[in-house]
Write a protein that holds these residues in place. Sequence first.
Motif, PDB file in Angstrom:
ATOM      1  N   GLY A 114      -2.559  11.638  -3.394  1.00  0.00           N
ATOM      2  CA  GLY A 114      -2.252   9.644  -3.225  1.00  0.00           C
ATOM      3  C   GLY A 114      -2.742   9.296  -4.215  1.00  0.00           C
ATOM      4  N   TYR A 132       0.452   6.126  -5.490  1.00  0.00           N
ATOM      5  CA  TYR A 132      -0.305   4.444  -5.662  1.00  0.00           C
ATOM      6  C   TYR A 132      -0.388   3.991  -6.350  1.00  0.00           C
ATOM      7  CZ  TYR A 132      -2.049   0.014  -3.190  1.00  0.00           C
ATOM      8  OH  TYR A 132      -1.982  -0.701  -2.785  1.00  0.00           O
ATOM      9  N   ASP A 185      -2.519   8.835 -12.597  1.00  0.00           N
ATOM     10  CA  ASP A 185      -1.116   9.572 -12.622  1.00  0.00           C
ATOM     11  C   ASP A 185      -0.145  10.407 -13.634  1.00  0.00           C
ATOM     12  OD1 ASP A 185       1.367  10.257 -11.619  1.00  0.00           O
ATOM     13  OD2 ASP A 185       2.543   9.146 -12.131  1.00  0.00           O
ATOM     14  N   ARG A 208       2.630  12.721  -3.851  1.00  0.00           N
ATOM     15  CA  ARG A 208       3.153  11.774  -4.898  1.00  0.00           C
ATOM     16  C   ARG A 208       4.421  11.001  -4.988  1.00  0.00           C
ATOM     17  NH1 ARG A 208       5.175  12.130 -10.108  1.00  0.00           N
ATOM     18  NH2 ARG A 208       5.199  10.479 -11.212  1.00  0.00           N
ATOM     19  N   LEU A 252       5.139   8.831  -2.221  1.00  0.00           N
ATOM     20  CA  LEU A 252       4.018   7.711  -2.420  1.00  0.00           C
ATOM     21  C   LEU A 252       4.773   6.906  -3.092  1.00  0.00           C
ATOM     22  CD1 LEU A 252       0.203   8.708  -1.946  1.00  0.00           C
ATOM     23  CD2 LEU A 252       2.043   7.199  -0.412  1.00  0.00           C
ATOM     24  N   ARG A 298       5.488   3.402  -1.120  1.00  0.00           N
ATOM     25  CA  ARG A 298       4.719   1.673  -1.752  1.00  0.00           C
ATOM     26  C   ARG A 298       5.148   0.227  -2.194  1.00  0.00           C
ATOM     27  NH1 ARG A 298       2.345   3.457  -8.291  1.00  0.00           N
ATOM     28  NH2 ARG A 298       4.915   2.711  -9.274  1.00  0.00           N
ATOM     29  N   ALA A 330       4.452  -1.705   3.214  1.00  0.00           N
ATOM     30  CA  ALA A 330       2.907  -1.518   2.376  1.00  0.00           C
ATOM     31  C   ALA A 330       2.352  -2.781   1.298  1.00  0.00           C
ATOM     32  CB  ALA A 330       3.181  -0.018   1.791  1.00  0.00           C
ATOM     33  N   LYS A 331       3.692  -3.191   1.130  1.00  0.00           N
ATOM     34  CA  LYS A 331       3.273  -4.523   0.461  1.00  0.00           C
ATOM     35  C   LYS A 331       3.155  -5.608   1.318  1.00  0.00           C
ATOM     36  CE  LYS A 331       7.259  -4.078  -2.932  1.00  0.00           C
ATOM     37  NZ  LYS A 331       8.540  -4.767  -3.828  1.00  0.00           N
ATOM     38  N   PRO A 374      -6.791  -0.237  -1.009  1.00  0.00           N
ATOM     39  CA  PRO A 374      -5.713   0.822  -1.593  1.00  0.00           C
ATOM     40  C   PRO A 374      -5.891   2.268  -0.954  1.00  0.00           C
ATOM     41  CG  PRO A 374      -6.245  -0.495  -3.308  1.00  0.00           C
ATOM     42  CD  PRO A 374      -7.546  -0.772  -2.712  1.00  0.00           C
ATOM     43  N   ILE A 379      -2.849   3.640   1.779  1.00  0.00           N
ATOM     44  CA  ILE A 379      -2.722   5.029   1.869  1.00  0.00           C
ATOM     45  C   ILE A 379      -2.251   5.622   2.894  1.00  0.00           C
ATOM     46  CG2 ILE A 379      -2.846   7.426   0.559  1.00  0.00           C
ATOM     47  CD1 ILE A 379      -3.160   5.246  -1.713  1.00  0.00           C
ATOM     48  N   LEU A 401       0.858   4.722   4.655  1.00  0.00           N
ATOM     49  CA  LEU A 401       1.556   5.381   3.833  1.00  0.00           C
ATOM     50  C   LEU A 401       1.467   6.604   3.867  1.00  0.00           C
ATOM     51  CD1 LEU A 401       0.641   4.014  -0.148  1.00  0.00           C
ATOM     52  CD2 LEU A 401       2.912   3.158   1.938  1.00  0.00           C
TER      53      LEU A 401
END
Length: 387
Positions: free
Chosen positions: A203, A207, A213, A269, A272, A276, A281-282, A291, A295, A299
């Motif tokens: 996650g 995100y 990442d 990953r 998401l 996202r 989500a926005k 965050p 998540i 999400l």
Amino acid sequence: MSAVEETAGHYVNPEPFDPAEAERLTPEQERYYQASQWQIMWWKFRRHKVALWSAVFLILLYMCVPFAEVIAPYTPNQRDNDHLYAPPQSIHLFHDGSFVGPFVYGQIAEVDLEEMKWTYRIDETDVQPLRFFCLGDPYEFWGLLPGRFHLMCPAEGGTVYLLGTDRLGRDLLSGIIYGARLSLTVGLLGVAISMLLGVTLGGIAGYFGGFIDNLIQRTIEILKALPELPLWMALSAALPVTWSPIWIYLGITVILGMLDWPGLARAVRSKLLALREEEYAKAAALMGAKPGRIIRRHLLPGFTSHLIASATLSIPSMILGETALSFLNLGLRRPAVSWGVLLNEAQNISVVTVYPWLMAPVVPVILVVLAFNFLGDGLRDAADPYK
């Protein structure tokens, strides 16, 4: 019919026109469109008959795990020096043409000095009726409460070895029943650890992206590049031999869980990264949600069903991992009992050819792994919105 209709050559319905007729839904359609995601998953899963019966089988098996002391006729480490390598005893109902009820015949042990093995002769004059819901050998329920109640007991002074005994005269059926407690729960605890690490790290990577990442992805690639079984063996061999069976069990569980999370983290990953960018989500981010909350609350619920299916498919690999380590004498050891510990007795091929019932613990391993795989396939199909 009017002359105009006859000339046109088609039929005109005299009923008044209803513009909502095309949009009217049947009760079955209304039930489907108003159902929740979990209801739709259940309807789709119910059509997968093999997965449904696998779920029933696993539920019954896990319901028996807490009551191993009551179900097993003996304790797993109880020895019978008069019945070493005793073959399985068959259950009979009739003796000399008359109904007796469930019983077994007694066995007379003999030593074959030519082939150097134990042989047993059935004594058909020794009828040993089985007892049910009876008081038998004492035990400690979960190691805490003393008790003697058993679901099935041998006759007074008799034996009931339905799957035979090992080299020390220990009942294999009782060992399999007790072994289910460790072999089945190691998968659940290991998956819990794997889910916690995989969902958290996957996650975060999906995100935030960027450097975080890349760091998590490089760590996953390193772990995936290492050979799995040798890594299990190396970490298991590093556990102190002075630890108690409980600590060894917890150590094996942590090892299996910490090495299984990379695959789940990659799946989280990838999901998401797509979710996202969704409008909800926005909107949550613009409203000031942190965050972690985005998540966790917005999400992850969107693909919880996929996580459940992935976790179900991961449990068999952990059961097989514990079985392999214990079989190689690198995992659990006596007095702890698991299916892998029982299979450790069957390492010598010469012993297996002479006493083949020592391979009996492999049967529940195969059945449980197949059941989990069928269940995982059913859950995966039920969670797929395109099926």
